[in-house]
Design a protein around this motif. Sequence first.
Motif, PDB file in Angstrom:
ATOM      1  N   ILE A   1       0.965  -1.225   0.092  1.00  0.00           N
ATOM      2  CA  ILE A   1      -0.065   0.078   0.032  1.00  0.00           C
ATOM      3  C   ILE A   1       0.874   1.098   0.134  1.00  0.00           C
ATOM      4  O   ILE A   1       1.762   1.333   0.924  1.00  0.00           O
ATOM      5  CB  ILE A   1      -0.935   0.031   1.189  1.00  0.00           C
ATOM      6  N   ASP A   2       0.719   2.162  -1.145  1.00  0.00           N
ATOM      7  CA  ASP A   2       1.391   3.393  -1.057  1.00  0.00           C
ATOM      8  C   ASP A   2       0.562   4.355  -0.301  1.00  0.00           C
ATOM      9  O   ASP A   2      -0.725   4.849  -0.741  1.00  0.00           O
ATOM     10  CB  ASP A   2       1.467   3.810  -2.669  1.00  0.00           C
ATOM     11  N   LEU A   3       0.779   4.313   0.936  1.00  0.00           N
ATOM     12  CA  LEU A   3       0.103   5.521   1.825  1.00  0.00           C
ATOM     13  C   LEU A   3       0.470   6.792   1.611  1.00  0.00           C
ATOM     14  O   LEU A   3       1.681   7.088   1.204  1.00  0.00           O
ATOM     15  CB  LEU A   3       0.547   5.135   3.474  1.00  0.00           C
ATOM     16  N   THR A   4      -0.722   7.688   1.574  1.00  0.00           N
ATOM     17  CA  THR A   4      -0.426   9.013   0.905  1.00  0.00           C
ATOM     18  C   THR A   4      -1.122   9.960   1.768  1.00  0.00           C
ATOM     19  O   THR A   4      -2.391   9.845   2.234  1.00  0.00           O
ATOM     20  CB  THR A   4      -1.267   8.931  -0.667  1.00  0.00           C
ATOM     21  N   ARG A   5      -0.490  11.076   1.997  1.00  0.00           N
ATOM     22  CA  ARG A   5      -1.122  12.355   2.408  1.00  0.00           C
ATOM     23  C   ARG A   5      -1.638  13.214   1.330  1.00  0.00           C
ATOM     24  O   ARG A   5      -1.058  14.192   0.674  1.00  0.00           O
ATOM     25  CB  ARG A   5      -0.073  12.941   3.377  1.00  0.00           C
ATOM     26  N   ARG A   6      -2.830  12.798   1.047  1.00  0.00           N
ATOM     27  CA  ARG A   6      -3.531  13.153  -0.190  1.00  0.00           C
ATOM     28  C   ARG A   6      -3.637  14.828  -0.334  1.00  0.00           C
ATOM     29  O   ARG A   6      -3.209  15.580  -1.293  1.00  0.00           O
ATOM     30  CB  ARG A   6      -5.018  12.824  -0.483  1.00  0.00           C
ATOM     31  N   ASP A   7      -3.800  15.569   0.899  1.00  0.00           N
ATOM     32  CA  ASP A   7      -4.080  16.791   0.744  1.00  0.00           C
ATOM     33  C   ASP A   7      -2.575  17.627   0.684  1.00  0.00           C
ATOM     34  O   ASP A   7      -2.555  18.611  -0.149  1.00  0.00           O
ATOM     35  CB  ASP A   7      -4.534  17.322   2.296  1.00  0.00           C
ATOM     36  N   LEU A   8      -1.679  17.196   1.185  1.00  0.00           N
ATOM     37  CA  LEU A   8      -0.252  17.539   0.786  1.00  0.00           C
ATOM     38  C   LEU A   8       0.094  17.204  -0.494  1.00  0.00           C
ATOM     39  O   LEU A   8       0.894  18.013  -1.058  1.00  0.00           O
ATOM     40  CB  LEU A   8       0.654  16.885   1.837  1.00  0.00           C
ATOM     41  N   GLN A   9      -0.277  16.168  -1.169  1.00  0.00           N
ATOM     42  CA  GLN A   9       0.198  15.763  -2.457  1.00  0.00           C
ATOM     43  C   GLN A   9      -0.510  16.786  -3.496  1.00  0.00           C
ATOM     44  O   GLN A   9       0.194  17.302  -4.361  1.00  0.00           O
ATOM     45  CB  GLN A   9      -0.225  14.093  -2.772  1.00  0.00           C
ATOM     46  N   LEU A  10      -1.852  16.722  -3.109  1.00  0.00           N
ATOM     47  CA  LEU A  10      -2.590  17.670  -4.157  1.00  0.00           C
ATOM     48  C   LEU A  10      -2.065  19.303  -4.110  1.00  0.00           C
ATOM     49  O   LEU A  10      -2.134  19.822  -5.129  1.00  0.00           O
ATOM     50  CB  LEU A  10      -4.070  17.691  -3.844  1.00  0.00           C
ATOM     51  N   ALA A  11      -1.693  19.727  -2.907  1.00  0.00           N
ATOM     52  CA  ALA A  11      -1.169  21.004  -2.745  1.00  0.00           C
ATOM     53  C   ALA A  11      -0.115  21.045  -3.514  1.00  0.00           C
ATOM     54  O   ALA A  11       0.337  22.302  -4.130  1.00  0.00           O
ATOM     55  CB  ALA A  11      -1.235  21.671  -1.302  1.00  0.00           C
ATOM     56  N   ALA A  12       0.961  20.159  -3.577  1.00  0.00           N
ATOM     57  CA  ALA A  12       2.071  20.451  -4.293  1.00  0.00           C
ATOM     58  C   ALA A  12       2.069  20.285  -5.640  1.00  0.00           C
ATOM     59  O   ALA A  12       2.529  20.918  -6.473  1.00  0.00           O
ATOM     60  CB  ALA A  12       2.938  19.011  -3.835  1.00  0.00           C
ATOM     61  N   ARG A  13       1.212  19.168  -6.059  1.00  0.00           N
ATOM     62  CA  ARG A  13       0.623  19.091  -7.408  1.00  0.00           C
ATOM     63  C   ARG A  13       0.312  20.250  -8.111  1.00  0.00           C
ATOM     64  O   ARG A  13       0.758  20.891  -9.087  1.00  0.00           O
ATOM     65  CB  ARG A  13      -0.295  17.939  -7.607  1.00  0.00           C
ATOM     66  N   GLU A  14      -0.615  21.238  -7.427  1.00  0.00           N
ATOM     67  CA  GLU A  14      -1.254  22.457  -8.006  1.00  0.00           C
ATOM     68  C   GLU A  14       0.029  23.390  -8.116  1.00  0.00           C
ATOM     69  O   GLU A  14      -0.185  24.367  -9.016  1.00  0.00           O
ATOM     70  CB  GLU A  14      -2.321  22.746  -6.960  1.00  0.00           C
ATOM     71  N   LYS A  15       1.096  23.530  -7.376  1.00  0.00           N
ATOM     72  CA  LYS A  15       2.019  24.395  -7.278  1.00  0.00           C
ATOM     73  C   LYS A  15       3.262  24.060  -8.170  1.00  0.00           C
ATOM     74  O   LYS A  15       4.281  24.554  -8.252  1.00  0.00           O
ATOM     75  CB  LYS A  15       2.583  24.816  -5.871  1.00  0.00           C
ATOM     76  N   GLY A  16       2.910  22.704  -8.682  1.00  0.00           N
ATOM     77  CA  GLY A  16       4.015  22.216  -9.543  1.00  0.00           C
ATOM     78  C   GLY A  16       5.339  21.758  -8.757  1.00  0.00           C
ATOM     79  O   GLY A  16       6.564  21.820  -9.282  1.00  0.00           O
ATOM     80  N   ARG A  17       5.164  21.595  -7.396  1.00  0.00           N
ATOM     81  CA  ARG A  17       6.296  21.304  -6.431  1.00  0.00           C
ATOM     82  C   ARG A  17       6.330  19.862  -6.348  1.00  0.00           C
ATOM     83  O   ARG A  17       5.356  18.940  -6.492  1.00  0.00           O
ATOM     84  CB  ARG A  17       5.807  21.742  -5.136  1.00  0.00           C
ATOM     85  N   PRO A  18       7.600  19.283  -5.596  1.00  0.00           N
ATOM     86  CA  PRO A  18       7.637  17.973  -5.542  1.00  0.00           C
ATOM     87  C   PRO A  18       6.739  17.185  -4.532  1.00  0.00           C
ATOM     88  O   PRO A  18       6.111  18.146  -3.674  1.00  0.00           O
ATOM     89  CB  PRO A  18       9.153  17.828  -5.037  1.00  0.00           C
ATOM     90  N   TRP A  19       6.349  15.972  -4.647  1.00  0.00           N
ATOM     91  CA  TRP A  19       5.555  15.387  -3.912  1.00  0.00           C
ATOM     92  C   TRP A  19       5.786  14.648  -2.528  1.00  0.00           C
ATOM     93  O   TRP A  19       5.065  13.934  -1.944  1.00  0.00           O
ATOM     94  CB  TRP A  19       4.805  14.181  -4.936  1.00  0.00           C
ATOM     95  N   ASP A  20       6.930  14.926  -2.163  1.00  0.00           N
ATOM     96  CA  ASP A  20       7.691  13.999  -1.135  1.00  0.00           C
ATOM     97  C   ASP A  20       6.858  14.227   0.388  1.00  0.00           C
ATOM     98  O   ASP A  20       6.665  13.391   0.836  1.00  0.00           O
ATOM     99  CB  ASP A  20       8.953  14.768  -0.678  1.00  0.00           C
ATOM    100  N   ALA A  21       6.323  15.542   0.541  1.00  0.00           N
ATOM    101  CA  ALA A  21       5.538  15.559   1.614  1.00  0.00           C
ATOM    102  C   ALA A  21       4.316  14.781   1.803  1.00  0.00           C
ATOM    103  O   ALA A  21       3.891  14.086   2.768  1.00  0.00           O
ATOM    104  CB  ALA A  21       5.094  17.084   2.093  1.00  0.00           C
ATOM    105  N   GLY A  22       3.533  14.653   0.522  1.00  0.00           N
ATOM    106  CA  GLY A  22       2.646  13.702   0.445  1.00  0.00           C
ATOM    107  C   GLY A  22       2.758  12.328   0.292  1.00  0.00           C
ATOM    108  O   GLY A  22       1.764  11.376   0.565  1.00  0.00           O
ATOM    109  N   LYS A  23       4.085  12.007  -0.347  1.00  0.00           N
ATOM    110  CA  LYS A  23       4.001  10.384  -0.480  1.00  0.00           C
ATOM    111  C   LYS A  23       5.382  10.109   0.304  1.00  0.00           C
ATOM    112  O   LYS A  23       5.476   8.642   0.498  1.00  0.00           O
ATOM    113  CB  LYS A  23       4.537  10.463  -2.039  1.00  0.00           C
ATOM    114  N   ALA A  24       6.369  10.441   0.704  1.00  0.00           N
ATOM    115  CA  ALA A  24       7.584   9.915   1.091  1.00  0.00           C
ATOM    116  C   ALA A  24       8.067  10.232   2.564  1.00  0.00           C
ATOM    117  O   ALA A  24       8.812  10.449   3.058  1.00  0.00           O
ATOM    118  CB  ALA A  24       8.920  10.515   0.362  1.00  0.00           C
ATOM    119  N   PHE A  25       6.829   9.965   3.309  1.00  0.00           N
ATOM    120  CA  PHE A  25       6.852  10.169   4.687  1.00  0.00           C
ATOM    121  C   PHE A  25       7.145   8.821   5.680  1.00  0.00           C
ATOM    122  O   PHE A  25       7.424   7.771   5.167  1.00  0.00           O
ATOM    123  CB  PHE A  25       5.659  11.061   5.225  1.00  0.00           C
TER     124      PHE A  25
END
Length: 230
Positions: free
Chosen positions: A111-135
């Motif tokens: 299971i790829d556990l995901t902080r979806r709110d942090l991933q989507l906030a990063a995605r919207e700004k074109g920033r890396p997904w680490d906070a949403g995915k690599a915790f």
Amino acid sequence: MSTSYAVPATEISSVAINGTDDRFPVRRIFCIGRNYADHAKEMGQEVDRETPFFFTKPADAIIPSGTTIPYPKGTKNFHHEIEFVIAIGSEASDVSTDHAKDSVFGYGVGIDLTRRDLQLAAREKGRPWDAGKAFDQSALMGSIYPVASVGHPTDARIWLSINREMKQDGNISNLIWRVEELIAFMSSLYVLKAGDLIYTGTPAGVSPMVSGDAIAGGIEGLGELELQIA
Ligand code: MN
């Protein structure tokens, strides 16, 4: 002479192997995005057949089936993504799709556990997904089933439930990028080595988990896994 470290060294992350007490040592974790059309659609994204894309998690994000984890820091929208996982067993560099599977040690369910709110906030700004995915504790992994026992599965049900209610119910036959294509692609960018894991993406049905939830999941022929949110 053994190395003397000034602070405690992190232990090697490892995963159980079905049928043996030997463990699979985890080197790197690659995670493919948007690899099932139904999940890409639910995320409001187009499928790009040009090139796969991916992100990584740290090797020590691995947790075994049966773990109870705290609700993670920094999120109000903690999601599950059940995934078919490739375990690399030997070096692969610039391999063709014809030879890609030679480097596979085995397969499992994760299971790829995901902080979806942090991933989507990063995605919207074109920033890396680490906070949403690599915790911390973000990569649940069941036992690895060696190729010697299960071959190379291409058609198997993949599912996940929360409190016995089915949330994700797909089939790995619907992978957009198949195992041999993913390994060939990743091996064009990296020298893949024994211990690398490739999470191959999730089918539709991702949803939030809350404290007290009991998560179960599995892939037909590759076992099952469990997770508890404290
Ligand atoms: Mn994923």
